[in-house]
Design a protein around this motif. Sequence first.
Motif, short mmCIF file in Angstrom:
data_model
loop_
_atom_site.label_atom_id
_atom_site.label_comp_id
_atom_site.label_asym_id
_atom_site.label_seq_id
_atom_site.Cartn_x
_atom_site.Cartn_y
_atom_site.Cartn_z
N PRO A 28 0.86 -0.99 0.00
CA PRO A 28 0.12 0.05 -0.18
C PRO A 28 0.99 1.55 -0.18
CG PRO A 28 -1.27 -1.55 1.33
CD PRO A 28 0.36 -2.23 1.34
N ALA A 29 2.13 1.25 0.49
CA ALA A 29 2.74 2.80 0.75
C ALA A 29 3.09 2.68 -0.62
CB ALA A 29 3.28 2.44 2.19
N GLU A 30 3.73 2.29 -0.82
CA GLU A 30 5.06 2.02 -2.07
C GLU A 30 3.88 2.62 -3.43
OE1 GLU A 30 6.66 -0.93 -5.78
OE2 GLU A 30 7.80 -1.79 -2.84
N ARG A 31 2.59 1.74 -3.56
CA ARG A 31 1.31 2.05 -4.18
C ARG A 31 1.02 3.79 -3.93
NH1 ARG A 31 -1.79 -1.66 -3.40
NH2 ARG A 31 -3.63 -0.58 -2.07
N THR A 32 1.50 4.47 -2.63
CA THR A 32 -0.07 5.37 -2.71
C THR A 32 1.38 6.25 -2.75
OG1 THR A 32 -0.67 4.34 -0.53
CG2 THR A 32 -1.13 6.40 -1.26
N LEU A 33 2.48 6.20 -3.39
CA LEU A 33 3.37 7.29 -3.23
C LEU A 33 3.62 7.17 -4.60
CD1 LEU A 33 6.09 8.76 -2.61
CD2 LEU A 33 7.65 6.52 -2.57
N ALA A 34 3.17 6.14 -5.89
CA ALA A 34 3.53 6.47 -6.54
C ALA A 34 2.41 6.94 -7.68
CB ALA A 34 3.42 4.67 -7.32
N PHE A 35 1.67 6.60 -6.89
CA PHE A 35 -0.08 7.31 -7.21
C PHE A 35 0.83 8.26 -7.03
CE2 PHE A 35 -4.04 9.32 -6.07
CZ PHE A 35 -4.71 8.85 -7.05
N CYS A 36 0.66 9.20 -6.01
CA CYS A 36 1.28 11.11 -5.22
C CYS A 36 1.74 11.37 -6.50
CB CYS A 36 1.57 10.78 -4.18
SG CYS A 36 0.87 12.34 -3.73
N GLU A 37 3.22 10.79 -6.62
CA GLU A 37 4.02 10.86 -7.73
C GLU A 37 3.53 11.38 -9.01
OE1 GLU A 37 7.56 8.53 -6.42
OE2 GLU A 37 8.40 9.69 -5.51
N GLY A 38 2.67 11.02 -9.67
CA GLY A 38 1.53 10.62 -10.67
C GLY A 38 1.17 11.65 -11.04
N ILE A 39 0.86 12.58 -10.02
CA ILE A 39 0.23 13.65 -9.77
C ILE A 39 0.64 14.74 -10.45
CG2 ILE A 39 -2.08 14.84 -9.46
CD1 ILE A 39 -2.45 12.52 -6.96
N ARG A 40 0.44 15.43 -11.93
CA ARG A 40 1.30 16.80 -12.05
C ARG A 40 0.49 18.17 -11.46
NH1 ARG A 40 0.63 12.99 -15.75
NH2 ARG A 40 -1.26 14.01 -17.25
N VAL A 41 1.13 19.22 -10.99
CA VAL A 41 0.45 20.25 -10.69
C VAL A 41 -0.28 20.78 -12.09
CG1 VAL A 41 1.14 22.72 -10.10
CG2 VAL A 41 2.13 21.00 -8.38
N GLY A 42 -0.79 21.20 -12.39
CA GLY A 42 -1.84 21.85 -13.20
C GLY A 42 -2.87 20.86 -14.13
N GLU A 43 -2.47 19.51 -13.29
CA GLU A 43 -3.61 18.68 -13.87
C GLU A 43 -4.87 19.04 -13.94
OE1 GLU A 43 -3.84 13.51 -13.95
OE2 GLU A 43 -2.18 14.20 -12.82
N PRO A 44 -6.47 18.77 -14.65
CA PRO A 44 -7.22 18.07 -14.21
C PRO A 44 -8.08 17.02 -12.45
CG PRO A 44 -7.47 18.39 -16.48
CD PRO A 44 -5.81 18.21 -15.76
N PHE A 45 -8.25 17.63 -11.87
CA PHE A 45 -9.08 16.76 -10.38
C PHE A 45 -9.08 15.59 -11.24
CE2 PHE A 45 -11.00 15.30 -7.10
CZ PHE A 45 -10.04 14.87 -6.55
N ALA A 46 -10.25 16.08 -12.23
CA ALA A 46 -11.15 14.72 -12.58
C ALA A 46 -10.06 13.96 -13.34
CB ALA A 46 -12.20 15.30 -13.68
N GLU A 47 -9.05 14.08 -13.41
CA GLU A 47 -7.94 13.53 -14.04
C GLU A 47 -7.38 11.81 -13.38
OE1 GLU A 47 -5.30 14.38 -17.52
OE2 GLU A 47 -7.24 15.50 -18.33
N VAL A 48 -7.07 12.63 -12.03
CA VAL A 48 -6.12 12.60 -11.41
C VAL A 48 -7.46 11.56 -11.06
CG1 VAL A 48 -6.07 12.08 -8.62
CG2 VAL A 48 -5.16 14.26 -10.14
N GLU A 49 -8.48 11.31 -10.29
CA GLU A 49 -10.04 10.48 -9.95
C GLU A 49 -10.01 9.53 -11.01
OE1 GLU A 49 -13.38 12.70 -7.41
OE2 GLU A 49 -12.99 13.47 -9.63
N ALA A 50 -9.98 9.97 -12.00
CA ALA A 50 -9.88 8.12 -13.33
C ALA A 50 -8.58 7.34 -12.97
CB ALA A 50 -10.17 9.23 -14.77
#
Length: 128
Positions: A28-50
């Motif tokens: 879980p910690a590794e998966r959550t970190l990978a998810f978090c690191e994949g989010i880009r500033v300026g990216e639409p939040f709807a794409e993150v939720e997807a």
Amino acid sequence: MTPIARFLLLPGLLSTALLDGCGDNRPPAERTLAFCEGIRVGEPFAEVEARYAAYDMQAGGFARDPREHLDSGLTTLERQKVTGILAEPSGSHSGERPVCAIYYSDPFLEGDGRVVQTVFKPTWTQRF
């Protein structure tokens, strides 16, 4: 077992094996970190939720006081439009768990819906 049942059993077993192989089996910690690191500033939040399902994540409530974590480059007006949400591994209910705090400009507060910052917390214990 009838010949038809045997015929249908093989594709069912193959489908199950393929679906199991597509899941994210990291801790879980590794998966959550990978998810978090994949989010880009300026990216639409709807794409993150997807992407929640791809990382086996779920919404975990609201992040506390997003303003303390925000980039100092934001204006006061921009900061007032920000909401923080927690993403956590699916199945997390309470206790210590990793979370990704996602701060975004909330359309309900007249924001543009884009991510402004993320913060990974490896050992979060609070519900909100």
